[in-house]
Design a protein around this motif. Structure first.
Motif, PDB file in Angstrom:
ATOM      1  N   GLU A 243       0.838  -1.195   0.000  1.00 33.93           N
ATOM      2  CA  GLU A 243       0.000   0.000   0.000  1.00 33.93           C
ATOM      3  C   GLU A 243       0.877   1.250   0.000  1.00 33.93           C
ATOM      4  O   GLU A 243       1.901   1.307   0.678  1.00 33.93           O
ATOM      5  N   ILE A 244       0.480   2.248  -0.781  1.00 36.97           N
ATOM      6  CA  ILE A 244       1.094   3.573  -0.743  1.00 36.97           C
ATOM      7  C   ILE A 244      -0.019   4.564  -0.438  1.00 36.97           C
ATOM      8  O   ILE A 244      -1.031   4.603  -1.144  1.00 36.97           O
ATOM      9  N   ARG A 245       0.164   5.338   0.603  1.00 39.37           N
ATOM     10  CA  ARG A 245      -0.804   6.387   0.922  1.00 39.37           C
ATOM     11  C   ARG A 245      -0.171   7.735   0.561  1.00 39.37           C
ATOM     12  O   ARG A 245       0.891   8.071   1.066  1.00 39.37           O
ATOM     13  N   VAL A 246      -0.819   8.451  -0.311  1.00 37.17           N
ATOM     14  CA  VAL A 246      -0.285   9.713  -0.808  1.00 37.17           C
ATOM     15  C   VAL A 246      -1.213  10.847  -0.394  1.00 37.17           C
ATOM     16  O   VAL A 246      -2.427  10.753  -0.564  1.00 37.17           O
ATOM     17  N   GLN A 247      -0.638  11.898   0.183  1.00 38.48           N
ATOM     18  CA  GLN A 247      -1.425  13.050   0.612  1.00 38.48           C
ATOM     19  C   GLN A 247      -0.837  14.322   0.014  1.00 38.48           C
ATOM     20  O   GLN A 247       0.360  14.577   0.156  1.00 38.48           O
ATOM     21  N   GLU A 248      -1.691  15.103  -0.640  1.00 42.62           N
ATOM     22  CA  GLU A 248      -1.260  16.378  -1.179  1.00 42.62           C
ATOM     23  C   GLU A 248      -0.870  17.297  -0.037  1.00 42.62           C
ATOM     24  O   GLU A 248      -1.581  17.428   0.964  1.00 42.62           O
ATOM     25  N   GLY A 249       0.288  17.927  -0.163  1.00 41.07           N
ATOM     26  CA  GLY A 249       0.770  18.813   0.882  1.00 41.07           C
ATOM     27  C   GLY A 249       0.473  20.264   0.583  1.00 41.07           C
ATOM     28  O   GLY A 249      -0.343  20.604  -0.278  1.00 41.07           O
ATOM     29  N   ALA A 250       1.185  21.132   1.307  1.00 42.19           N
ATOM     30  CA  ALA A 250       0.929  22.565   1.205  1.00 42.19           C
ATOM     31  C   ALA A 250       1.491  23.128  -0.091  1.00 42.19           C
ATOM     32  O   ALA A 250       2.585  22.768  -0.521  1.00 42.19           O
ATOM     33  N   PRO A 251       0.748  24.052  -0.746  1.00 44.79           N
ATOM     34  CA  PRO A 251       1.353  24.826  -1.833  1.00 44.79           C
ATOM     35  C   PRO A 251       2.429  25.730  -1.251  1.00 44.79           C
ATOM     36  O   PRO A 251       2.309  26.207  -0.122  1.00 44.79           O
ATOM     37  N   LEU A 252       3.495  25.953  -2.001  1.00 44.37           N
ATOM     38  CA  LEU A 252       4.645  26.675  -1.485  1.00 44.37           C
ATOM     39  C   LEU A 252       4.705  28.090  -2.050  1.00 44.37           C
ATOM     40  O   LEU A 252       4.412  28.315  -3.227  1.00 44.37           O
ATOM     41  N   THR A 253       5.114  29.031  -1.216  1.00 45.59           N
ATOM     42  CA  THR A 253       5.255  30.423  -1.615  1.00 45.59           C
ATOM     43  C   THR A 253       6.571  30.968  -1.071  1.00 45.59           C
ATOM     44  O   THR A 253       7.178  30.372  -0.177  1.00 45.59           O
ATOM     45  N   ARG A 254       7.011  32.112  -1.619  1.00 43.73           N
ATOM     46  CA  ARG A 254       8.168  32.775  -1.032  1.00 43.73           C
ATOM     47  C   ARG A 254       7.770  33.302   0.341  1.00 43.73           C
ATOM     48  O   ARG A 254       6.770  33.982   0.492  1.00 43.73           O
ATOM     49  N   GLY A 255       8.600  33.024   1.346  1.00 43.48           N
ATOM     50  CA  GLY A 255       8.172  33.247   2.719  1.00 43.48           C
ATOM     51  C   GLY A 255       8.767  34.434   3.414  1.00 43.48           C
ATOM     52  O   GLY A 255       8.826  34.436   4.643  1.00 43.48           O
TER      53      GLY A 255
END
Length: 300
Positions: A243-255
């Motif tokens: 099994e592979i569980r994949v979760q979309e993470g945070a969109p990235l921005t200049r911080g």
């Protein structure tokens, strides 16, 4: 084999992707930086060796920061040396916001040639990694800046300071004036699900050896391929797992979090006499933000 992913578009760039391999007790993060990387690097006219170094560091900050939970949690990574060509490299991550900056000696760097090693850039340097939880708890690990790359130095950090078996791969390149960078981080959590106490960690655990071999087979070309989604990379590496569980993470921005109001509040903490000493001949306090290369002017 089960391949579980929340219904959404596939992930290609400037967004984190998380995944777990439940039967192996492993978790991972992947990221590819494109437009965001150009935005961060454009703040300064970095020469190619520093651009490559900072690109790798920004990917590492996103990967390690992506392990944190909570909007206020933050990861800060500093590579520093005494007398080295690179005096300071700092990157941090908070809630999808990434920033980075490098201070270096241009003349000494030019004498090194096109592809200087990590040791040539930093000499006897060290890597400090600081995690701050959403509740304000901070913990830091400091290790010698060793290995052939920043990625290897971070692997050493996790091995020595966290006692967590970790594999990290990072790649970067410049094509037609545009730079892209990508990476994968995989960790073994022997006692199961994320968040549980890690007991009896073994660097030679057979499940970890298996995962590390598969994860280590990733090529730089695959990581950087703009037509290959991060979900597709996870499938290529681990399609034989149960099994592979994949979760979309945070969109990235200049911080960069600099604002005139922020600097005004900082300056206000100093006594009035010291504030006056900070002023130039026109009565202005000029503050140069190293992260975004903007100058903020405060008038008393």
């Amino acid at each position: 084999m089960d391949y579980l992913i929340e219904p959404s578009a596939e992930t290609f760039s400037d967004k984190l992707l998380g995944f777990t391999l439940p039967s192996r007790g492993a978790r991972g993060r992947m990221v590819r930086l494109d437009a965001l990387l150009d935005t961060v690097l454009s703040a300064h006219d970095y020469p190619p060796p520093i651009t490559h170094l900072l690109s790798e560091a920004l990917v590492l900050a996103a990967l390690m920061g992506g392990l944190l939970k909570g909007d206020k949690a933050q990861l800060t990574m500093q590579a520093q040396t005494q007398g080295g060509i690179v005096n300071l490299l700092v990157c941090d991550y908070r809630d999808g916001a990434v920033r980075g900056y490098a201070d270096f000696d241009p003349e000494r760097l030019a004498a090194l040639g096109a592809n200087p090693s990590l040791a040539a850039l930093f000499g006897a340097g060290y890597l400090a990694v600081t995690f701050e939880t959403e509740h304000g708890q901070r913990y830091q690990g400091i290790v010698p800046l060793e290995g052939d790359s920043m990625a290897e130095a971070c692997e050493i950090y996790f091995s020595q300071s966290e006692q967590v078996p970790t594999l990290i791969r990072v790649a970067s390149r410049a094509v037609g004036g545009k730079r892209s960078a990508a990476g994968i981080l995989i960790q073994h959590l022997p006692d199961g699900e994320e968040g549980r106490e890690r007991l009896h960690v073994r660097m030679d655990h057979p499940d970890w050896e298996h995962v590390a071999i598969l994860g280590g087979s990733i090529s730089h070309q695959e990581l950087l391929d703009p037509a290959l989604s991060l979900e597709a990379i996870a499938w290529r590496l681990f399609h034989e797992e149960d099994e592979i569980r994949v979760q979309e993470g945070a969109p990235l921005t200049r911080g960069c979090r600099c604002t005139l109001e922020h600097y005004a509040s900082v300056i206000a903490r100093f006594p009035e006499e010291e504030q006056r000493e900070m002023c130039n001949a026109e009565g202005i306090i000029a503050i140069d933000c190293a992260f975004c290369s903007r100058v903020f002017e405060l008038t008393l």
